[in-house]
Write a protein that holds these residues in place. Structure first.
Motif, PDB file in Angstrom:
ATOM      1  N   ARG A   1       1.830 -15.017   1.073  1.00 18.08           N
ATOM      2  CA  ARG A   1       2.035 -13.920   2.022  1.00 18.08           C
ATOM      3  C   ARG A   1       3.533 -13.634   2.145  1.00 18.08           C
ATOM      4  O   ARG A   1       3.948 -12.504   2.361  1.00 18.08           O
ATOM      5  CB  ARG A   1       1.511 -14.321   3.418  1.00 18.08           C
ATOM      6  N   TYR A   2       4.319 -14.690   2.020  1.00 16.91           N
ATOM      7  CA  TYR A   2       5.750 -14.568   2.308  1.00 16.91           C
ATOM      8  C   TYR A   2       6.518 -13.861   1.188  1.00 16.91           C
ATOM      9  O   TYR A   2       7.359 -12.997   1.451  1.00 16.91           O
ATOM     10  CB  TYR A   2       6.319 -15.975   2.557  1.00 16.91           C
ATOM     11  N   ILE A   3       6.217 -14.223  -0.072  1.00 16.34           N
ATOM     12  CA  ILE A   3       6.935 -13.577  -1.189  1.00 16.34           C
ATOM     13  C   ILE A   3       6.646 -12.066  -1.213  1.00 16.34           C
ATOM     14  O   ILE A   3       7.580 -11.261  -1.366  1.00 16.34           O
ATOM     15  CB  ILE A   3       6.622 -14.257  -2.542  1.00 16.34           C
ATOM     16  N   PRO A   4       5.382 -11.637  -1.044  1.00 16.23           N
ATOM     17  CA  PRO A   4       5.152 -10.183  -1.013  1.00 16.23           C
ATOM     18  C   PRO A   4       5.945  -9.481   0.101  1.00 16.23           C
ATOM     19  O   PRO A   4       6.404  -8.350  -0.077  1.00 16.23           O
ATOM     20  CB  PRO A   4       3.646 -10.066  -0.776  1.00 16.23           C
ATOM     21  N   TYR A   5       6.146 -10.164   1.239  1.00 13.88           N
ATOM     22  CA  TYR A   5       6.983  -9.570   2.293  1.00 13.88           C
ATOM     23  C   TYR A   5       8.421  -9.422   1.790  1.00 13.88           C
ATOM     24  O   TYR A   5       9.045  -8.367   1.936  1.00 13.88           O
ATOM     25  CB  TYR A   5       6.917 -10.440   3.565  1.00 13.88           C
ATOM     26  N   LEU A   6       8.933 -10.499   1.170  1.00 12.05           N
ATOM     27  CA  LEU A   6      10.320 -10.443   0.677  1.00 12.05           C
ATOM     28  C   LEU A   6      10.481  -9.355  -0.379  1.00 12.05           C
ATOM     29  O   LEU A   6      11.427  -8.562  -0.329  1.00 12.05           O
ATOM     30  CB  LEU A   6      10.734 -11.795   0.068  1.00 12.05           C
ATOM     31  N   THR A   7       9.528  -9.302  -1.332  1.00 12.55           N
ATOM     32  CA  THR A   7       9.697  -8.333  -2.427  1.00 12.55           C
ATOM     33  C   THR A   7       9.584  -6.900  -1.908  1.00 12.55           C
ATOM     34  O   THR A   7      10.287  -6.010  -2.367  1.00 12.55           O
ATOM     35  CB  THR A   7       8.679  -8.571  -3.557  1.00 12.55           C
ATOM     36  N   GLN A   8       8.707  -6.705  -0.910  1.00  9.87           N
ATOM     37  CA  GLN A   8       8.600  -5.349  -0.365  1.00  9.87           C
ATOM     38  C   GLN A   8       9.914  -4.972   0.334  1.00  9.87           C
ATOM     39  O   GLN A   8      10.384  -3.840   0.215  1.00  9.87           O
ATOM     40  CB  GLN A   8       7.399  -5.270   0.597  1.00  9.87           C
TER      41      GLN A   8
END
Ligand code: XMP
Length: 498
Positions: free
Chosen positions: A438-445
């Motif tokens: 969940r966290y990496i998709p937040y960072l990449t977005q």
């Protein structure tokens, strides 16, 4: 432009990410059109330019698997015995999406009370029961919520309530995920044990995992056998050559030579030795913060450089040793030199937001290496615990903290032969951040939004703009930095993403 900010003869200052701000450009594309593809080393490409640090509270196999699935890569730390570190690497290389290769097993003599404790610790509900409570032993049964929910006597032993092996739907080893999936669908069961002909448990497939396990289109995989890519850290101790041999045998894709000051003869010799003995392994050298340090390692054959000294969230190197460099200056200067040799650099440390990653990429980094940013996610080593005020926490510590050095990482700070260990880092706690998935998709977005604002559709375009002087930065005064953060509120709550 960056050249004006960093090249100014009048200013001999070093700048941090927070000293700078990127000026917006023109947007003529959507946020989803932004491509984050970049490079970890000369030969390893990433779809997500984020790398998890080789620290003993950040990256072991679970983290490396999650990072690679999300398009980044993890570097397994070196505070482990050679055998244990090689085993961690092998776990990543053997990972098959959907298969749980080391399910937590329990003994038939365990009581429900004990199982309840295990469930709260681990957060899952179904456990295979094996003869000796270990993986690889004879499967006796399975306990799931359905077996345990209505049993009032919590002293009951699992053997009395488990679904015995003879009533379980199982599948033989060698099956692929598609076959396992079909069996799960037909049987309507939640868990599918995979066993050998003689009934030994070798893996499990779980329905919820398959449902969650929508594809990972960004995964960092080998072209040939599709295994996930993984890196591992080493030091420059005499037995580290044995470590390299063991890691190579386990299938490691890149070796990161871990040192706070990488420009040493020890490291130069190690880079040359690995390059001449293991042609297929990429070598990341460092850490460096000056062009001269970088040049010395590049000329020995390094395939990437780690940049940063004493700027990590847990670091005290600059205080203790008076050496280091402000990170934005280090990244910009080293990247400029390394680019001439086509060697990517990793901006290592000091990253606490997606904005910092945008700045690191804008200054020429191939990827950002993160410790504290990723610490506290469920894939990091260590258990969660609660603070007095009810916050869910995990430990995060510098590899130069006394605690970590006692476990072996003092070599990173050239301290292994001394009787006095001088700390160059601290030990602390960080808050629960949930799963990397969940966290990496937040960072990449977040990074995509930043690049869109700048007007760069890809990392490549961003760095071409940097080269051509078209990327515009401004220095921020202390007041400007205050203005750029939340201010003027009595209190506020910060939710990072939804
Ligand atoms: P962040 O800021 O991401 O930094 O938490 C992680 C990076 O910091 C380095 N590191 C240390 N540096 N003392 C130091 O001076 C330490 O104890 C220490 N432990 C880690 C390392 O480069 C890591 O990736």
């Amino acid at each position: 432009s960056a050249a004006e900010v960093f090249g100014s003869k009048t200013s001999m200052s070093g700048y941090t990410y927070d000293d700078l701000i990127c000026l917006p450009g023109h947007i003529n594309f959507g946020v989803h059109d932004v491509c984050l593809g970049s490079r970890f080393t000369k030969k390893i490409a990433l779809r997500t330019p984020i790398v998890s640090s080789p620290m003993d509270t950040v990256t072991e196999s679970n983290m490396a698997i999650a990072m690679a699935l999300e398009g980044g890569i993890g570097v397994i730390h070196t505070n482990l015995s050679i055998e244990d570190q090689a085993r961690e690497v092998a776990r990543v290389k053997k990972f098959k999406a959907g298969f749980i290769l080391d399910p937590v097993c329990v003994m038939p003599t365990m009581t429900l009370e004990e199982l309840d404790v295990l469930k709260t610790q681990l957060g899952f509900t179904g456990f295979p029961v094996t003869e000796n409570g270990l993986m690889g032993a004879k499967l006796l049964g399975l306990v799931t919520k359905r077996d345990t929910d209505f049993v009032t006597d919590r002293k009951t032993r699992l053997s009395a309530i488990m679904t015995p092996a003879k009533d379980l739907v199982t599948i033989n080893e060698g099956c692929d995920l598609l076959m396992a999936n079909e069996v799960l669908q037909k049987s309507k069961k939640g868990k599918l044990p995979i066993i050998t002909r003689s009934g030994l448990l070798v893996a499990m497939v779980s329905r919820t995992d398959i449902k969650k396990n929508v594809e990972f289109p960004n995964a960092t995989k080998a072209d040939l056998n599709k295994s996930l890519l993984v890196a591992a850290a080493i030091g420059t101790r005499p037995n580290d050559k044995d470590r390299v041999r063991a890691l190579a045998a386990a299938g490691v894709d890149a070796i990161v030579i871990d040192s706070s000051q990488g420009d040493s003869v020890f490291q130069q010799e190690m880079v040359k030795w690995i390059k001449s003995n293991f042609e297929e392994i990429q070598v990341v050298a460092g850490n460096v913060v000056t062009k001269q340090q970088a040049k010395n390692l590049i000329e020995c054959g390094a395939d990437a450089l780690r940049v940063g000294m004493g700027i990590g969230s847990i670091c005290t190197t600059q205080e203790v040793c008076a050496c280091g460099r402000a990170q934005a200056s280090a990244v910009y200067n080293v990247a400029k030199l390394a680019r001439m040799y086509n060697v990517p650099i990793l901006a290592d440390g000091g990253i606490s937001s997606p904005g910092h990653i945008v700045k690191a990429l804008s200054l020429g980094a191939g990827a950002a290496m993160c410790g504290s940013l990723l610490a506290g996610t469920s894939e990091t080593p260590g258990e969660y615990f609660y603070s007095e005020d009810g916050k869910r926490l995990k430990r995060y510590r510098g590899m130069g903290s006394i605690d970590a050095m006692k476990k072996g990482s003092d070599d990173r700070y050239f301290g292994s032969n001394s009787s006095i260990k001088v700390a160059q880092g601290v030990s602390g706690t960080v808050q629960d951040k949930g799963s990397i998935h969940r966290y990496i998709p937040y960072l990449t977005q977040g990074i995509r939004h930043g690049m869109q604002d700048i007007g760069a559709k890809s990392v490549e375009q961003l760095q071409t703009m940097l080269q051509e002087g078209k990327l515009r930065f401004e220095l921020r005064s202390a007041a400007a930095q205050r203005e750029g953060g939340v201010h003027g509120l009595h209190s506020f709550e910060r939710k990072l993403f939804d």
